[in-house]
Design an enzyme around this catalytic site. Structure first.
Site, PDB file in Angstrom:
ATOM      1  CG  ASP A 227      51.578  32.496  43.775  1.00 37.75           C
ATOM      2  OD1 ASP A 227      51.101  33.611  44.070  1.00 37.75           O
ATOM      3  OD2 ASP A 227      51.480  31.502  44.525  1.00 37.75           O
ATOM      4  CG  HIS A 260      50.170  34.652  47.296  1.00 40.03           C
ATOM      5  ND1 HIS A 260      50.258  33.565  46.462  1.00 40.03           N
ATOM      6  CD2 HIS A 260      49.488  34.230  48.385  1.00 40.03           C
ATOM      7  CE1 HIS A 260      49.651  32.523  47.025  1.00 40.03           C
ATOM      8  NE2 HIS A 260      49.168  32.902  48.186  1.00 40.03           N
ATOM      9  CG  ASN A 348      43.466  29.150  53.159  1.00 38.85           C
ATOM     10  OD1 ASN A 348      44.058  28.148  53.530  1.00 38.85           O
ATOM     11  ND2 ASN A 348      44.019  30.019  52.342  1.00 38.85           N
ATOM     12  CE1 TYR A 360      41.966  14.528  37.602  1.00 41.08           C
ATOM     13  CE2 TYR A 360      44.119  15.577  37.380  1.00 41.08           C
ATOM     14  CZ  TYR A 360      43.177  14.661  36.936  1.00 41.08           C
ATOM     15  OH  TYR A 360      43.434  13.893  35.833  1.00 41.08           O
ATOM     16  CB  SER A 432      48.958  30.308  50.126  1.00 40.40           C
ATOM     17  OG  SER A 432      48.099  30.541  49.050  1.00 40.40           O
TER      18      SER A 432
END
Length: 491
Positions: A227, A260, A348, A360, A432
């Protein structure tokens, strides 16, 4: 010139079965060039047409692993034929799977502006709040309106066409809930008082997972967070990691300032002011986002590789984009073969297709759900409520969450309270946030299965981890395209 990733044809690193020429090229030709000027490599051509290919090596994943190189499009074909045995993958960039602020796409012409709306933003005690972003739409479908950020006096003036406002969003970066209002007529001035975050508030995460009453899990599980970096924050302990961004200090894996990654980490493992789902896990931070920019697939590959070397058990990737990526697939496959599960956010795009890498098959894809009355009235999160609803009609899949047959599980992702750099707290929404909720719950559940964690780090270990988790998933009553198998629960 463009950036490309060179990978051995069948592996992420060279091994005994690798063509010796490929191994030699990676280690003795390209690896020393990581910090040097461009190389001039010979192209395979008839003698009379001798040509040199200019290659600049920008970064490397271990000396015998993938290389990030710079090549011109014109020389790409020459390189491919002259140096066979490599997969050549174009560098691609990934975004964070968080809900971004609504933004206007056009303003009204000055001749059409007939309403100057002055907005004052304060806390409930009347203290002005600065740096609060506000956007007002007079035509939401066409994203027509105006936006601005409050001054030190908590004020901003918007220039609008008409007094009728279809939607207004107020976005604080941290410390407060946002604000949302629809279909109203504005006077010349408007006062908005934001609600401070109460870290004891029961948001949707704590509704399903009563984290404050849960004991810490044994510190034998490692979770890698790929991240923006993590911390500093008093509620978080970071055991290790790496900054995977080119030309940055590899040892500086704290948050790049965007918050984040710190928010994601708090959902998984915070302990103190707020409690994460798996307090007690060992958190490893892998920074892949340069400040204000997207993350290169090469940085993500490098992070997955390091998480494997650091013996992480789970990896959280709250990021994504459309389309598959051969490089990242190679490293997720390598992680799975090393007994590591990768949890990835669906994305999103307002119920769009599941983003990669969540799409995947060896990833665990996570959608975002919410619950009515787990956030205050008139906050931004109210705009995320949308049918269909679950068996309990208070539960909903967020309007922003991507869905599709690739979805494996759902988790809380609307109005989540978690950590923010410099000992602050913030509210964030997105897959997230749902992704670390699922990752954290997986860590908590697996902490009760030491016999699985003690298995050799092979594909069989990853298989058994998934089997163990699968019987602890409960449907919330949505279709599989919305919730996959359901939500990971402790009972």
């Amino acid at each position: 010139m463009a950036n490309f990733i060179l990978l051995p044809a069948t592996q992420t690193q060279t091994n005994e079965d690798t063509n010796p020429k490929v191994k030699n090229f990676l280690t003795t030709v390209l690896e020393p060039a990581v910090k040097s000027e461009s190389l001039k490599l010979s192209a395979r051509m008839p003698a009379k047409q001798e040509k040199k290919i200019s290659v600049k090596v920008l970064d490397s994943i271990q000396e015998d692993g993938a290389k990030l190189v710079q090549l011109s499009d014109d020389e790409l074909a020459d390189f491919r034929f002259s140096y066979p045995g490599f997969r050549i993958i174009k560098e691609k960039f990934y975004k964070k799977a968080i809900i971004y602020h609504e933004a206007i796409e056009k303003k009204a012409k000055k001749s059409q502006v007939n309403n100057k709306l002055q907005i004052t933003v304060t806390d409930k005690a009347g203290n002005p709040l600065k740096d609060i972003y506000i956007v007002a739409f007079t035509d939401f479908a066409n994203r027509l309106g105006d936006s601005g950020t409050t001054t030190a006096k908590g004020k901003v003036t918007l220039a609008l066409k008409g007094k009728r406002i279809q939607r207004m969003y107020v976005y604080p970066e941290h410390s407060y809930w946002g604000y949302y209002r629809a279909s109203f007529t504005a006077a010349a001035s408007l006062h908005i008082a934001l609600t401070s975050i109460d870290i004891n508030y029961k948001d949707v995460l704590r509704y399903f997972y009563p984290t404050a009453s849960w004991p810490s899990i044994p510190a034998s599980i490692r979770v890698g967070i790929i991240d923006t970096g993590v911390g500093p924050h008093k509620d978080l302990v970071v055991s290790g990691g790496m900054n995977c961004v080119k030309d940055e200090d590899p040892k500086d894996f704290k948050d790049n300032g965007e918050g984040h990654g710190t928010h994601v980490a708090g959902i998984i493992g915070a302990s103190g002011g707020v409690h994460g789902v798996a307090a007690g896990v060992e958190i490893f931070s892998y920074r892949v986002f340069p400040v204000g920019k997207s993350a290169s697939n090469f940085y993500i590959m490098k992070a997955i590789n390091q998480a494997i070397l650091d013996k992480c058990d789970l990896i959280n990737m709250s990021l994504g984009e459309e389309g598959e990526d051969e490089g990242i697939i190679s490293y997720i496959k390598q992680a799975y073969n090393a007994g590591v599960l990768c949890f990835c956010a669906n994305g999103n795009d307002d119920r769009g297709k599941v983003n990669f890498p969540a799409s995947y098959s060896l990833s665990v894809a996570v959608s975002a759900m919410g619950r009515k009355k787990t956030f205050p009235a008139s906050v931004v999160e109210t705009s995320s409520i949308k049918a269909p609803y679950g068996k309990d009609k208070a539960n909903f899949i967020a309007d922003f969450s991507n869905i599709g047959p690739e979805t494996d599980v759902t988790a809380p992702g609307v109005g989540i309270i978690s950590t923010f750099p410099d000992d602050r707290y913030a509210i964030m929404d997105g897959t997230s946030m749902a992704c670390p909720a699922a990752t954290g719950m997986a860590a908590r559940l697996l902490s009760a299965a030491p016999e699985i964690l003690a298995m050799p780090r092979t594909q069989a270990r990853a298989d058994e981890m998934l089997k163990y988790l699968s019987v602890r998933i409960r449907s919330l009553g949505f279709k599989p395209t919305f919730e996959g198998k359901g939500m990971l629960l402790s009972e």
